[in-house]
Design an enzyme around this catalytic site. Structure first.
Site, mmCIF file in Angstrom:
data_model
loop_
_atom_site.group_PDB
_atom_site.id
_atom_site.type_symbol
_atom_site.label_atom_id
_atom_site.label_comp_id
_atom_site.label_asym_id
_atom_site.label_seq_id
_atom_site.Cartn_x
_atom_site.Cartn_y
_atom_site.Cartn_z
ATOM 1 N N GLY A 137 -2.850 8.323 -4.096
ATOM 2 C CA GLY A 137 -2.236 9.576 -4.515
ATOM 3 C C GLY A 137 -0.941 9.893 -3.780
ATOM 4 O O GLY A 137 -0.600 9.281 -2.774
ATOM 5 N N ASP A 138 -0.225 10.848 -4.300
ATOM 6 C CA ASP A 138 0.960 11.453 -3.671
ATOM 7 C C ASP A 138 1.196 12.734 -4.471
ATOM 8 O O ASP A 138 0.274 13.214 -5.138
ATOM 9 C CB ASP A 138 2.163 10.494 -3.730
ATOM 10 C CG ASP A 138 3.312 10.952 -2.817
ATOM 11 O OD1 ASP A 138 3.219 10.728 -1.600
ATOM 12 O OD2 ASP A 138 4.290 11.566 -3.308
ATOM 13 N N GLN B 111 7.186 3.782 3.970
ATOM 14 C CA GLN B 111 5.786 3.356 4.016
ATOM 15 C C GLN B 111 5.606 2.068 4.834
ATOM 16 O O GLN B 111 4.565 1.883 5.470
ATOM 17 C CB GLN B 111 5.284 3.151 2.570
ATOM 18 C CG GLN B 111 3.786 3.267 2.393
ATOM 19 C CD GLN B 111 3.296 4.711 2.274
ATOM 20 O OE1 GLN B 111 3.901 5.518 1.592
ATOM 21 N NE2 GLN B 111 2.206 5.031 2.939
ATOM 22 N N THR C 151 -4.733 13.404 5.379
ATOM 23 C CA THR C 151 -3.334 13.560 5.774
ATOM 24 C C THR C 151 -3.161 14.844 6.584
ATOM 25 O O THR C 151 -2.538 14.851 7.657
ATOM 26 C CB THR C 151 -2.419 13.560 4.540
ATOM 27 O OG1 THR C 151 -2.764 12.440 3.727
ATOM 28 C CG2 THR C 151 -0.960 13.463 4.943
ATOM 29 N N LYS D 212 0.863 -1.193 0.000
ATOM 30 C CA LYS D 212 0.000 0.000 0.000
ATOM 31 C C LYS D 212 0.885 1.223 0.000
ATOM 32 O O LYS D 212 1.821 1.327 0.813
ATOM 33 C CB LYS D 212 -0.870 -0.020 1.273
ATOM 34 C CG LYS D 212 -1.822 1.146 1.352
ATOM 35 C CD LYS D 212 -3.117 0.868 0.612
ATOM 36 C CE LYS D 212 -3.940 2.107 0.318
ATOM 37 N NZ LYS D 212 -3.498 2.818 -0.928
ATOM 38 N N LYS E 151 5.396 3.314 8.460
ATOM 39 C CA LYS E 151 4.216 4.178 8.615
ATOM 40 C C LYS E 151 2.950 3.323 8.638
ATOM 41 O O LYS E 151 2.096 3.479 9.510
ATOM 42 C CB LYS E 151 4.164 5.153 7.429
ATOM 43 C CG LYS E 151 3.027 6.135 7.486
ATOM 44 C CD LYS E 151 2.776 6.816 6.141
ATOM 45 C CE LYS E 151 4.000 7.503 5.591
ATOM 46 N NZ LYS E 151 3.670 8.398 4.456
ATOM 47 N N LYS F 242 5.345 1.748 -3.065
ATOM 48 C CA LYS F 242 5.277 3.122 -3.616
ATOM 49 C C LYS F 242 5.528 3.044 -5.112
ATOM 50 O O LYS F 242 6.183 2.115 -5.590
ATOM 51 C CB LYS F 242 6.353 4.014 -2.973
ATOM 52 C CG LYS F 242 6.065 5.493 -3.113
ATOM 53 C CD LYS F 242 5.135 5.957 -2.003
ATOM 54 C CE LYS F 242 4.691 7.394 -2.201
ATOM 55 N NZ LYS F 242 3.957 7.874 -1.000
HETATM 56 P P1 NDP Z 1 0.659 17.886 -3.931
HETATM 57 O O1 NDP Z 1 1.154 17.563 -5.278
HETATM 58 O O2 NDP Z 1 -0.804 18.044 -3.699
HETATM 59 O O3 NDP Z 1 1.373 19.198 -3.361
HETATM 60 C C1 NDP Z 1 2.757 19.322 -3.245
HETATM 61 C C2 NDP Z 1 3.047 20.763 -2.897
HETATM 62 O O4 NDP Z 1 4.424 20.947 -2.573
HETATM 63 C C3 NDP Z 1 2.736 21.698 -4.052
HETATM 64 O O5 NDP Z 1 2.253 22.895 -3.543
HETATM 65 C C4 NDP Z 1 4.096 21.878 -4.693
HETATM 66 O O6 NDP Z 1 4.231 23.071 -5.432
HETATM 67 C C5 NDP Z 1 4.967 21.937 -3.461
HETATM 68 N N1 NDP Z 1 6.386 21.710 -3.771
HETATM 69 C C6 NDP Z 1 7.379 22.578 -3.530
HETATM 70 N N2 NDP Z 1 8.543 22.111 -3.939
HETATM 71 C C7 NDP Z 1 8.317 20.928 -4.454
HETATM 72 C C8 NDP Z 1 9.169 19.969 -5.044
HETATM 73 N N3 NDP Z 1 10.478 20.130 -5.186
HETATM 74 N N4 NDP Z 1 8.602 18.833 -5.449
HETATM 75 C C9 NDP Z 1 7.284 18.639 -5.331
HETATM 76 N N5 NDP Z 1 6.433 19.511 -4.790
HETATM 77 C C10 NDP Z 1 6.946 20.659 -4.350
HETATM 78 O O7 NDP Z 1 1.236 16.738 -2.974
HETATM 79 P P2 NDP Z 1 0.765 16.314 -1.516
HETATM 80 O O8 NDP Z 1 0.274 17.489 -0.766
HETATM 81 O O9 NDP Z 1 -0.124 15.135 -1.670
HETATM 82 O O10 NDP Z 1 2.131 15.792 -0.897
HETATM 83 C C11 NDP Z 1 3.008 16.623 -0.153
HETATM 84 C C12 NDP Z 1 3.933 15.775 0.679
HETATM 85 O O11 NDP Z 1 3.157 14.972 1.581
HETATM 86 C C13 NDP Z 1 4.805 14.777 -0.080
HETATM 87 O O12 NDP Z 1 6.022 14.600 0.611
HETATM 88 C C14 NDP Z 1 3.996 13.479 0.003
HETATM 89 O O13 NDP Z 1 4.804 12.338 -0.174
HETATM 90 C C15 NDP Z 1 3.478 13.601 1.422
HETATM 91 N N6 NDP Z 1 2.307 12.794 1.766
HETATM 92 C C16 NDP Z 1 1.152 12.873 1.036
HETATM 93 C C17 NDP Z 1 0.047 12.141 1.415
HETATM 94 C C18 NDP Z 1 -1.249 12.250 0.704
HETATM 95 O O14 NDP Z 1 -2.222 11.622 1.145
HETATM 96 N N7 NDP Z 1 -1.369 13.030 -0.372
HETATM 97 C C19 NDP Z 1 0.088 11.229 2.561
HETATM 98 C C20 NDP Z 1 1.333 11.281 3.312
HETATM 99 C C21 NDP Z 1 2.380 12.029 2.891
HETATM 100 P P3 NDP Z 1 3.464 23.293 -6.827
HETATM 101 O O15 NDP Z 1 2.078 23.729 -6.434
HETATM 102 O O16 NDP Z 1 4.257 24.354 -7.482
HETATM 103 O O17 NDP Z 1 3.474 21.993 -7.531
HETATM 104 O O1 2IT Z 2 2.928 8.897 1.625
HETATM 105 C C1 2IT Z 2 1.792 8.430 1.833
HETATM 106 O O2 2IT Z 2 1.500 7.852 2.876
HETATM 107 C C2 2IT Z 2 0.781 8.617 0.784
HETATM 108 N N1 2IT Z 2 1.067 9.248 -0.225
HETATM 109 C C3 2IT Z 2 -0.578 8.007 0.942
HETATM 110 C C4 2IT Z 2 -0.569 6.550 0.548
HETATM 111 C C5 2IT Z 2 -1.911 5.879 0.519
HETATM 112 O O3 2IT Z 2 -1.912 4.685 0.141
HETATM 113 O O4 2IT Z 2 -2.928 6.477 0.856
#
Ligand code: NDP
Ligand code: 2IT
Length: 444
Positions: free
Chosen positions: A165-166, A111, A209, A90, A114, A126
């Site tokens: 998603g990520d 992961q 998240t 997952k 976590k 992943k």
């Molecule tokens: P999104 O794509 O929704 O948002 C990422 C944000 O970070 C955007 O605003 C992006 O800018 C910004 N950003 C700035 N610098 C960087 C870079 N170098 N690379 C990528 N993005 C950048 O992603 P999420 O909010 O889903 O994910 C954010 C973090 O949280 C990641 O580390 C992800 O692995 C982690 N995460 C996500 C989960 C989820 O459920 N979505 C769960 C657990 C962890 P811009 O708008 O310009 O693209």
């Molecule tokens: O980093 C993470 O935990 C995620 N992007 C969410 C993974 C998931 O299976 O919901």
């Protein structure tokens, strides 16, 4: 040489070109020392650490698609199935030009622990691709997602491996991928999470998240005799995690004064306007300059800089290695009390050490951002029983899970004489369950 050092030396030798994976592996193995030392004979005979750092398998594949000019484009797709000792693989799918095998391995490795911490039956995996959704039309995104799934569908399934998603993968991308999986495999199953609410998605998954991050942060504050009320919070990122972290922090009575994207950052001393941020990022998919243009109280700055703003709590929610040593020094100098990671590995090892040594309460991503994947597991449960739970039901379960994670990691740290080291506590608590399951299942 001790067992941990021997394994670390081999990991460094074998993965020299994967700095993010090495960083994640070093952080985990270093903090597991007390547990490994206490059980060295068994773990050594079982080669448990060697088995843990080597993925079960990894896939790398070509993703050809046609752009709006009729030009064929080619990206590289990945899926790493890391460890399924406690449940089906997952983990999310990252779509970003920086994606390579080392980044997917670091995320997959994190992961494992976590997912174990959530208390739910999910293993670690992943995937992703070096595709950049920015500036692409909906049709181009669909073409990419369909081609990506045409290959990925051979390796996943509701009881095998369940992506989500990520970065760069949200509801739109999950929808296109789900449609293609269903078309090719001919089965309607919960093979992905983060689905839309009309076709098997769970309420609260979108917010999970960010909300989960605030539930654990609130519990941390409570345990130190504090609350969220009236606190100034600095958030980085402006995506899924950052938006809903900001929303929940504000619901708890805190003031969030920053956000950032890949080109610049916002300082809004009046407090971030979440509705406007959602409009700019979720609907228009635009730059933060548009936020500043629409909001008189906001300053826009190019580059990076949110950590220089004085705050009580800092929540990095963008990407890996975005909070560096100098940022940690600035946060400490400004009196920051707590740092909780919404992103995966946003804080470098040196910065983490500096924060911990200077009395900042620090919860790493494995624990602090586990609410997303935990709610994904709740989506899997609902899909299995072909029912949907209410928002309140899922939200209450999420909160319970995050509060439990806090106490489990706190207790694990205390058990090994490292009270207050929530990083070690998370690694230990996550590891113990997976290790027990691996040993029980024999050499496989
Ligand atoms: P999104 O794509 O929704 O948002 C990422 C944000 O970070 C955007 O605003 C992006 O800018 C910004 N950003 C700035 N610098 C960087 C870079 N170098 N690379 C990528 N993005 C950048 O992603 P999420 O909010 O889903 O994910 C954010 C973090 O949280 C990641 O580390 C992800 O692995 C982690 N995460 C996500 C989960 C989820 O459920 N979505 C769960 C657990 C962890 P811009 O708008 O310009 O693209
Ligand atoms: O980093 C993470 O935990 C995620 N992007 C969410 C993974 C998931 O299976 O919901």
């Amino acid at each position: 040489m001790g067992y941990v050092d021997e394994v670390l030396a081999r990991v460094r030798e074998k993965n020299a070109s994967e700095p993010e994976f090495l960083q994640a592996a070093e952080e985990v193995l270093e903090s597991l020392r007390p547990v490994i030392d206490a059980n060295e004979a068994v773990y050594r005979r079982e080669a448990l650490l060697e088995r843990l750092v080597e993925p079960d398998r990894q896939f790398k594949f070509r993703v050809p698609w046609v752009d709006d000019n009729g030009q064929v484009q080619v990206n590289t797709g990945y899926r790493v199935q890391y460890n399924n000792a406690i449940g089906p693989y997952k983990g999310g799918l990252r779509l970003h030009p920086s994606v390579n095998i080392g980044i997917i391995k670091f995320l997959g490795f994190e992961q494992i622990f976590k997912n174990s911490l959530t208390g739910l039956p999910i293993g670690g995996g992943k995937g992703g691709a070096d595709f950049d959704p920015k500036g692409k039309s909906d049709r181009e995104v669909m073409a990419f997602c369909q081609s990506f799934m045409t290959e990925l569908c051979k390796y996943i399934g509701a009881d095998v491996d369940v992506p989500a998603g990520d970065i760069g993968t949200g509801a739109r991308e999950i929808g296109y991928m789900f449609g293609q999986y269903k078309k090719i495999r001919g089965t309607y199953e919960g093979v992905l999470t983060g689905k839309g609410l009309t076709y098997g998605g769970s309420l609260v998954r979108t917010e999970a998240t960010g909300y989960g991050l605030l539930y654990i942060t609130e519990e941390l504050m409570k345990c130190h005799g504090e609350s969220m009320e009236g606190k100034t919070v600095v958030v980085s990122g402006a995506g899924n995690v950052a938006i809903y972290a900001t929303q929940k922090a504000q619901q708890m009575g805190a003031k969030v004064v920053t956000c950032s994207d890949s080109t610049g950052w916002i300082y809004d001393p009046e407090g971030i306007d979440v509705a406007l941020l959602k409009e700019v990022k979720e609907v228009k998919r635009a730059r933060l300059t548009e936020y500043a243009a629409a909001r008189g109280s906001a300053e826009y700055h190019e580059g990076r800089g949110v950590w220089q703003i004085k705050c009580d709590i800092a929540l990095p929610c963008a990407t890996q290695n975005e909070l560096l040593s100098d940022d940690a020094k600035q946060l400490v100098a400004n009196g920051c009390k707590a740092v909780c990671e919404g992103a995966n590995m946003p804080t470098t090892i040196d910065a983490t050490k500096y924060l911990q040594e200077n009395g900042v309460w620090f919860i790493g991503g494995k624990a602090a951002n586990a609410g997303g994947v935990a709610t994904s597991a709740l989506e899997m449960s609902q899909n299995s029983e072909r029912l949907s739970w209410t928002f309140e039901e899922v939200d209450a379960k999420l909160k319970d899970i995050m509060v439990n994670i806090f106490h489990n990691i706190d207790n694990a740290a205390k058990k090994y004489g490292m009270e207050g080291n929530y990083v070690a506590g998370a690694n230990i608590a996550g590891f113990e369950k997976v290790a027990t399951a691996m040993i029980a299942q024999g050499v496989v």
